[in-house]
Write a protein that holds these residues in place. Structure first.
Motif, PDB file in Angstrom:
ATOM      1  N   GLU A   1     -10.297  -2.845   3.611  1.00  0.00           N
ATOM      2  CA  GLU A   1      -8.901  -2.731   4.007  1.00  0.00           C
ATOM      3  C   GLU A   1      -8.100  -2.191   2.821  1.00  0.00           C
ATOM      4  OE1 GLU A   1      -6.382  -6.231   4.326  1.00  0.00           O
ATOM      5  OE2 GLU A   1      -5.842  -5.593   6.364  1.00  0.00           O
ATOM      6  N   PHE A   2      -7.160  -1.303   3.104  1.00  0.00           N
ATOM      7  CA  PHE A   2      -6.352  -0.705   2.032  1.00  0.00           C
ATOM      8  C   PHE A   2      -4.990  -0.462   2.631  1.00  0.00           C
ATOM      9  CE2 PHE A   2      -6.157   1.123  -2.102  1.00  0.00           C
ATOM     10  CZ  PHE A   2      -5.400   2.283  -2.056  1.00  0.00           C
ATOM     11  N   THR A   3      -3.986  -1.188   2.133  1.00  0.00           N
ATOM     12  CA  THR A   3      -2.673  -1.129   2.797  1.00  0.00           C
ATOM     13  C   THR A   3      -1.563  -0.753   1.826  1.00  0.00           C
ATOM     14  OG1 THR A   3      -2.390  -3.462   2.307  1.00  0.00           O
ATOM     15  CG2 THR A   3      -3.278  -2.910   4.490  1.00  0.00           C
ATOM     16  N   ARG A   4      -0.465  -0.383   2.433  1.00  0.00           N
ATOM     17  CA  ARG A   4       0.757  -0.120   1.698  1.00  0.00           C
ATOM     18  C   ARG A   4       0.582   0.858   0.555  1.00  0.00           C
ATOM     19  NH1 ARG A   4       4.554  -1.386   3.225  1.00  0.00           N
ATOM     20  NH2 ARG A   4       5.700  -1.000   1.311  1.00  0.00           N
ATOM     21  N   PHE A   5      -0.085   1.971   0.840  1.00  0.00           N
ATOM     22  CA  PHE A   5      -0.215   3.030  -0.161  1.00  0.00           C
ATOM     23  C   PHE A   5       0.601   4.224   0.296  1.00  0.00           C
ATOM     24  CE2 PHE A   5      -2.006   4.904  -3.863  1.00  0.00           C
ATOM     25  CZ  PHE A   5      -2.034   6.262  -3.593  1.00  0.00           C
ATOM     26  N   ASP A   6       1.535   4.651  -0.522  1.00  0.00           N
ATOM     27  CA  ASP A   6       2.392   5.788  -0.173  1.00  0.00           C
ATOM     28  C   ASP A   6       1.809   7.072  -0.746  1.00  0.00           C
ATOM     29  OD1 ASP A   6       5.867   6.772  -0.868  1.00  0.00           O
ATOM     30  OD2 ASP A   6       4.268   7.649   0.359  1.00  0.00           O
ATOM     31  N   PRO A   7       1.247   7.940   0.117  1.00  0.00           N
ATOM     32  CA  PRO A   7       0.591   9.157  -0.383  1.00  0.00           C
ATOM     33  C   PRO A   7       1.565  10.140  -1.036  1.00  0.00           C
ATOM     34  CG  PRO A   7       0.708   9.195   2.009  1.00  0.00           C
ATOM     35  CD  PRO A   7       1.234   7.868   1.582  1.00  0.00           C
TER      36      PRO A   7
END
Ligand SMILES: CC[C@H](C)CCC(=O)Nc1ccc(S(N)(=O)=O)cc1
Ligand SMILES: [Zn+2]
Length: 263
Positions: free
Chosen positions: A175-181
């Protein structure tokens, strides 16, 4: 998301680099961008990205690169403007890199190679309802390419780098969340080259509007070294192969024009 599950179907070992029979095959990617042959187009608009970090879902090793995937069931993370007439939905981003800092990018600029290249993959949600529909159409996809250079540490990238050891093997996912590309885009997104091309891995479909940024981003040597600690191989395989040189060689331009948004 659809784009990710499908991506696993297309994962191939770099051995496929050869001239695969591609339908048409006259708009393949990547290419060498010959700066003095690119044509300035004053109609090209600034890129408009609107990414929602809450749509970030997972990061996984598909046996060719690692992908950060976004929920593309709504228009929450979108790209428009630039050379595009429609609105495009972000579905994933990934990278290509070399075993050394001397090479690794897919596109080149006047034959100049970069140590790595970021691809942000979007599909045309104005015209299609699913990624796998869009991927077969000539205006179905839009991919932003950003060159990486080795220099100062990229603070925004570190969260992603810290997750890589947990997906060392092919088919591992976390799981990998809340990453702003958006943090991976260069400060100047107004200057880019654009041309009509293809996916750079099978199925190599000629459905991509490429938008290659003129300005690169910097990452540290150590951050790039962690990319190289990933493996092409799954945990079961006896011989482990380092995930490096996962790029395709440049393809013939076949009379295409590369346009620039800047003079
Ligand atoms: C029917 C679906 C089909 C398997 C496509 C799955 C997919 O997303 N592939 C993909 C995406 C981006 C690139 S790149 N490197 O940015 O040109 C290469 C391949
Ligand atoms: Zn790519």
């Amino acid at each position: 998301t659809a784009c990710s599950s499908k991506y696993v179907l297309s994962q191939m070992h770099p051995m496929w680099q050869g001239p695969l029979a591609v339908p048409g095959g006259d708009r393949q990617s990547p290419i060498d961008i010959v700066v003095r042959k690119s044509v300035f187009d004053s109609e090209l608009k600034p890129l408009v990205t609107d990414y929602d970090p809450d749509t970030c879902q997972q990061i996984w090793n598909n046996g060719y690169s690692f992908l950060v995937e976004y929920d593309d069931t709504t228009d929450k993370s979108t790209l428009k403007g630039g050379p595009l007439q429609d609105k495009f939905r972000l579905c994933q981003f990934h990278f290509h890199w070399g075993e050394s800092n001397a090479w690794g990018s897919e596109h080149t600029v006047d034959r100049r190679l970069f140590p790595a290249e970021l691809h942000l993959v979007h599909w045309n949600s104005d015209k299609y309802s699913l990624f796998e529909e869009a991927v077969m159409e000539d205006n179905g996809l839009a991919v932003i390419g950003v060159f990486l250079k080795v220099g100062k540490r990229h603070e925004g990238l570190q969260k992603l780098v810290d997750a890589l050891p947990t997906i060392r093997h092919k088919d591992s996912v976390v799981e990998f969340t809340r990453f702003d590309p958006a943090c991976l885009l260069p400060t100047n997104t107004d200057d880019y080259w654009t041309y009509h091309g293809s996916l750079t891995t099978p199925p190599l479909t000629e459905s991509v509007s490429w938008i290659v940024m003129k300005q690169h981003i910097e990452v540290s040597h150590d951050q790039l070294a962690v990319f190289r600690s990933l493996l092409f191989t799954s945990a079961e395989e006896e011989v482990q192969k380092s995930m490096v040189n996962n790029f395709r060689v440049q393809q013939p331009l076949r009379g295409r024009t590369v346009r620039s948004s800047f003079t």
